[in-house]
Design a protein around this motif. Structure first.
Motif: not given
Ligand SMILES: [Zn+2]
Length: 273
Positions: A247, A268, A271
């Motif tokens: 990421c 991702c 996050c």
């Molecule tokens: Zn991320």
């Protein structure tokens, strides 16, 4: 498949060559694309093109006789303007202009749409498009609209974003990108988003689409500009098509690909909550 930024880019590219030109003749080489093509009867009359507009992913070629030619590029549709016409496989519709230029509609998989529709007044939209949600850059598309859209809706937020009757113009690529920017997991039920998250999401939609328009859209698989060049937004994609990459934001998560409503979805897992 072209999305809103690509369609906007195409409109800007073809507008200077088409506005104020007369269509002298229309030639149609196939009966139907996704739906039957209903412009065969327009062969005789001259009509002047007075505007090229966009609504959602539709290109509207507005004529001076209170009609619009609605063009949807479907999966593989493309428009090009040339003189003389250089015949290519899958050229289905030709619009001959009064200056010997030709607007050509090409579509190998024939999921596109070309239809003539009446409009009530100049600048209006045809009935067929009245069900569409507000444009993302319009005043109606505000936080309250987004809150209403998410409220009580159990389906995943990514699928909600891609529903044209709820949010216009966010297709598959930009849905993944928007949710990444918002740090929202694509599978979250729409109703579970807080007002604060919806605020961030609303802003992200506008930011992502504006950036993509500025870059001239993305070039993915079948999409190219009318002049054959590629959109530059592909270089700015942060999750779409990035399966297995680290990421670029949290530097921890590995971009994951999944299928939602049959469409590739990238996120991702670290996050995006
Ligand atoms: Zn991320």
């Amino acid at each position: 498949m072209p999305e809103l930024p690509e369609v906007e880019t195409i409109c800007s590219a073809i507008r200077p060559d088409l506005v104020n030109r007369n269509i002298c003749r229309i030639e149609v080489f196939c009966k139907k694309l996704r739906y039957p093509i209903n412009i065969q009867h327009q062969k005789k009359g001259l009509a002047e093109i007075i505007a090229i507009r966009r609504r959602a992913k539709y290109i509207l070629i507005e004529l001076d006789n209170k009609n619009v030619i609605l063009v949807h590029l479907g999966m593989t549709g493309s428009l090009r303007i040339e003189s003389p016409w250089e015949k290519r496989k899958h050229d289905h519709v030709l619009f001959w202009l009064d200056n010997s230029m030709t607007l050509v509609y090409n579509d190998s998989r024939r999921f596109g749409q070309i239809e003539l529709h009446p409009i009530s007044t100049r600048g209006a939209f045809p009935q067929l498009l009245h069900h569409l949600a507000p444009e993302p850059f319009s005043d109606e598309f505000d936080i309250d609209w987004m809150v209403k859209v998410c409220k009580g809706r159990a389906k995943p937020i990514k699928n909600t974003l891609m529903d044209n009757t709820l949010v216009t113009g966010v297709g598959n690529i930009y849905a993944s990108e928007t949710l990444f920017l918002s740090k929202i997991h694509p599978e979250r039920p729409s109703f579970s988003l807080s007002r604060q998250e919806i605020k961030i999401l609303h802003k992200s939609i506008i930011v992502i689409l504006l950036n993509a328009i500025q870059a001239g859209g993305s070039s993915i698989i079948n999409y190219r500009h009318p002049d054959g060049s590629e959109g530059l937004f592909t270089r700015e994609l942060r999750v779409y098509g990035k399966k297995g990459d680290t990421c670029s934001d949290c530097k921890k998560g590995i971009i994951t690909q999944t299928k939602m409503a049959g469409r590739s979805t990238f996120f991702c897992p670290v996050c995006q909550k």
